[in-house]
Design an enzyme around this catalytic site. Structure first.
Site, short mmCIF file in Angstrom:
data_model
loop_
_atom_site.label_atom_id
_atom_site.label_comp_id
_atom_site.label_asym_id
_atom_site.label_seq_id
_atom_site.Cartn_x
_atom_site.Cartn_y
_atom_site.Cartn_z
N ALA A 103 81.76 77.30 -2.13
CA ALA A 103 80.63 77.11 -1.21
C ALA A 103 81.12 76.62 0.14
CB ALA A 103 79.62 76.13 -1.80
N ASP A 145 75.46 73.61 -4.88
CA ASP A 145 76.73 73.49 -4.13
C ASP A 145 76.54 73.80 -2.64
OD1 ASP A 145 77.73 73.07 -6.65
OD2 ASP A 145 79.43 74.43 -6.45
O1 PMV Z 1 82.05 73.70 -10.71
P1 PMV Z 1 81.22 74.15 -9.57
O2 PMV Z 1 81.57 73.52 -8.28
O3 PMV Z 1 81.16 75.62 -9.46
O4 PMV Z 1 79.73 73.58 -9.85
C1 PMV Z 1 78.78 74.35 -10.51
C2 PMV Z 1 77.55 73.56 -10.83
C3 PMV Z 1 76.72 74.18 -11.95
O5 PMV Z 1 75.58 73.35 -12.14
C4 PMV Z 1 77.50 74.22 -13.26
C5 PMV Z 1 76.28 75.59 -11.60
C6 PMV Z 1 75.19 75.68 -10.56
O6 PMV Z 1 75.01 76.77 -10.00
O7 PMV Z 1 74.47 74.69 -10.30
#
Ligand code: PMV
Length: 317
Positions: A103, A145
């Site tokens: 992001a 994110d």
């Molecule tokens: O691990 P990351 O930074 O991709 O975080 C994803 C967060 C989730 O809740 C697992 C997915 C989302 O889209 O909210």
């Protein structure tokens, strides 16, 4: 440039209906855009091993570049005349480690290209553009994110509704972050949790209700600077994440090492199945926790929560 982020509470459950609390971290992703007189666009990220050369059709053979190209297309869809440019993306945050590097790369790229084109996007417009990158990266994003890295600060977020609250000031103590070193995609654990929650009948709603209560209590605890309560809630949230199957032995080891060294709370952050953990400690214990984690992880930082959101530093056109 755009900050990294950590989800303090509610990851995964936010995809399935609860709110989440996320905070921007002062670890910066920079996209430096140099205008070129003619096509193609050249995108490079040495850290991601990514190089993509594209004409006005905005496509190239690099799979890793798909989210960034989706962002460029969405910018064009938002009326920005995307110019030919050379863009170099570098980040202080480890990639695929639960710290929002995709992001923040997307937000940094969109800000840089918009800056070069002389377009002044609102935060909401930037959010919609970066969401296209997130959709290309992992089909079913909640949007937490991009919201954290674009709006900055510490936010309460709900899928579909967006930012439903802010918590200011943020945590009074540094957020201790340790990367397990295990890389993974976000989409696989997200899909696995959706399936898991579908299989557990009425327990699904009970778990989501519990997370909603954690979010209410945690917002209050952060506002009151009640570190012990924040820590307890982090530990409870970690228990729920373990229960839905996204922790790993490596993450458990880091979480328990942090707690043994004096952390008031520790949990995995982001999608899990690898990636990072976060912990908070009383000020006099922060160094002990950082040392204990550094013996088990090659990337440990104590970072101020609630950093500023994405911004254009210098537009040269
Ligand atoms: O691990 P990351 O930074 O991709 O975080 C994803 C967060 C989730 O809740 C697992 C997915 C989302 O889209 O909210």
């Amino acid at each position: 440039m755009a900050p990294a982020k950590a989800i303090l509470f509610g990851e995964h459950f936010v995809v399935n209906g609860s709110r989440a609390i996320a905070t921007a971290l002062g670890l910066w992703t920079q996209a430096t855009a140099y205008e070129k007189p003619s096509w193609p666009i050249e995108l490079e990220s040495p850290a991601l091993g990514l190089r993509c050369v594209t004409g006005p059709e905005l496509s190239c053979s690099s799979r890793e570049a798909a989210p960034l190209l989706a962002v460029a297309k969405a910018l064009r869809g938002a009326g920005v005349d995307v110019p030919p440019a050379r863009v170099i993306i570098s980040s202080e945050a480890p990639a695929s480690a639960g710290l929002g590097s995709s992001a923040s790369s997307s937000a940094a790229l969109a800000s840089a290209l918009a800056g070069l084109a002389g377009a002044d996007l609102s935060r909401e417009e930037l959010y919609q553009v970066v969401m296209e990158g997130e959709r290309a990266a992992h089909g079913n994003p909640s949007g937490v994110d991009p919201a954290a890295v674009i709006y900055g600060g510490t936010i309460i977020f709900r899928k579909g509704a967006g930012v439903v609250g802010t918590i200011s000031p943020s945590l009074s103590v540094p957020l201790i972050v340790a990367d397990s070193g295990a890389r993974r995609s976000t989409s696989a654990p997200v899909l696995s949790v959706i399936r898991f929650l579908d299989r557990i009948g009425g327990l699904r709603d009970s778990m989501i209700g519990l997370v909603e209560q954690i979010i209410d209590l945690a917002s209050d605890a952060i506002r009151k600077n009640s570190l012990e309560d924040i820590g307890n809630l982090m530990n409870i949230n970690h228990g729920l994440l373990s229960a839905i199957g996204v922790s790993t032995p490596e993450l458990e080891e880091l979480v328990h090492a942090a707690r043994r060294a004096g952390a008031l709370g520790a949990k995995l952050t982001g999608a899990g199945w690898g990636g990072s953990i976060i912990a908070i400690a009383p000020p006099e214990k922060t160094n002990d926790v950082v040392s204990a984690l550094s013996a088990r992880s090659r990337w440990v930082r104590a970072l101020k929560a609630g950093a500023e959101g994405a911004r254009v530093v210098e537009a040269s056109n």
